[in-house]
Write an enzyme that holds these catalytic residues in place. Structure first.
Site, PDB file in Angstrom:
ATOM      1  CB  CYS A  94      -0.879  -0.024   1.245  1.00  0.00           C
ATOM      2  SG  CYS A  94      -1.930   1.404   1.432  1.00  0.00           S
ATOM      3  CB  CYS A 129      -2.815   4.095  -5.754  1.00  0.00           C
ATOM      4  SG  CYS A 129      -4.263   3.340  -5.023  1.00  0.00           S
TER       5      CYS A 129
HETATM    6  N1  DGL Z   1      -3.833   0.748  -1.112  1.00  0.00           N
HETATM    7  C1  DGL Z   1      -3.896   2.198  -1.202  1.00  0.00           C
HETATM    8  C2  DGL Z   1      -2.620   2.750  -1.801  1.00  0.00           C
HETATM    9  O1  DGL Z   1      -1.843   2.037  -2.417  1.00  0.00           O
HETATM   10  C3  DGL Z   1      -5.083   2.654  -1.994  1.00  0.00           C
HETATM   11  C4  DGL Z   1      -6.421   2.320  -1.417  1.00  0.00           C
HETATM   12  C5  DGL Z   1      -6.759   3.076  -0.168  1.00  0.00           C
HETATM   13  O2  DGL Z   1      -7.053   4.289  -0.234  1.00  0.00           O
HETATM   14  O3  DGL Z   1      -6.745   2.444   0.871  1.00  0.00           O
HETATM   15  O4  DGL Z   1      -2.369   3.918  -1.660  1.00  0.00           O
END
Ligand code: DGL
Length: 262
Positions: A70, A182
């Site tokens: 993430c 993301c």
């Molecule tokens: N997994 C998050 C990222 O890579 C995106 C999704 C979220 O907002 O939790 O930033």
């Protein structure tokens, strides 16, 4: 001892799939904190607290090496985890993020202008700007938050996701490379590539497996501690029908399960 992959939801399964294809011999635990998704629109305090809980859980499940797939959690929590949390609570565990490897690929090939599209929290942290500037202080950098993209992808609304990509694309038209910062965005990378044919679109599912293999090659003490049973377990903090459908599309052969005791 397993390789753990953490994400706020299911997007990180795309990176996990790349890890498993490239390095199938290891044991993997995937944990998606779907109960608290999206992280990208939350405060730094909450993101840090959720990420620390996830780290404690994954360490309790024998993860020796954890990749925070993430971007938002990497931006807000990785430094604290590496400098404060691990030395106190789990000195034998290593936790890695996705930002530095991604910035390295984006800044390669004499890039002069790099774009970053990410969640609000990641853009607010300016972590990509900071890491790109370390690699090349003369880089021109355009960062843009795309808060509508994750909900569109989560809702399986790819028509809306494509519209959103088309709306964002002109801001990156002059860039040499564009970081999809993301975990959800690899699922819409083709939209970005279609809208920006002359820009190198950097998608983490295409680069992280090589970076992990290289890390294991350079860190024999970790590599030898990892078990090689080829097991995979995919867990989320909250399981609903939609999450199960998304997971089944990405990994039909491995069921997603609710993490016990969370
Ligand atoms: N997994 C998050 C990222 O890579 C995106 C999704 C979220 O907002 O939790 O930033």
């Amino acid at each position: 001892m397993k390789i753990g992959v953490f994400d706020s939801g299911l997007g990180g399964l795309v990176i996990t799939r790349a890890f498993i294809r490239a390095l199938p011999e290891y044991d993997y635990l995937y944990f998606g904190d779907s109960r608290h998704l999206p992280y990208g629109e939350k405060t730094s305090g909450r993101i840090l607290s959720y990420t620390l809980s996830a780290m404690r859980y994954m360490i309790s499940r024998d993860c020796r090496l954890i990749i925070i797939a993430c971007n938002t959690a990497t931006s807000i929590a990785l430094r604290y985890i590496q400098q404060r949390f691990l030395p106190c609570e789990a000195p034998g565990v290593k936790v890695l993020g996705v930002v530095i490897p991604t910035a390295e690929v984006a800044a390669a090939d004499n890039a002069e202008k790099v774009g970053v599209v990410a969640t609000t929290a990641t853009v607010r942290s300016h972590i990509y700007r900071a890491e790109l500037c370390k690699l090349n202080p003369r880089l021109g950098i355009t960062e843009l938050a795309a808060p509508a993209l994750v909900p569109a992808i989560e809702n399986n609304d790819f028509v809306r996701a494509e519209e959103e990509v088309r709306r964002l694309a002109p801001s990156f038209a002059g860039c040499d490379s564009l970081i999809l910062g993301c975990t959800h965005y690899p699922l819409v990378k083709d939209f970005f590539r279609a809208a920006l044919p002359s820009v190198k679109v950097v998608s983490q599912d295409e680069l992280m497996a090589e970076k992990l293999a290289d890390y294991l090659h350079r860190h024999g003490e970790i590599e030898t501690a990892l078990t090689r049973g080829g097991s995979r377990r995919f867990e989320v903090s909250s399981l609903n029908r939609r999450a199960a459908e998304v997971a089944a599309r990405l990994f039909p052969e491995i069921p997603i399960q609710k993490a016990a005791g969370l």
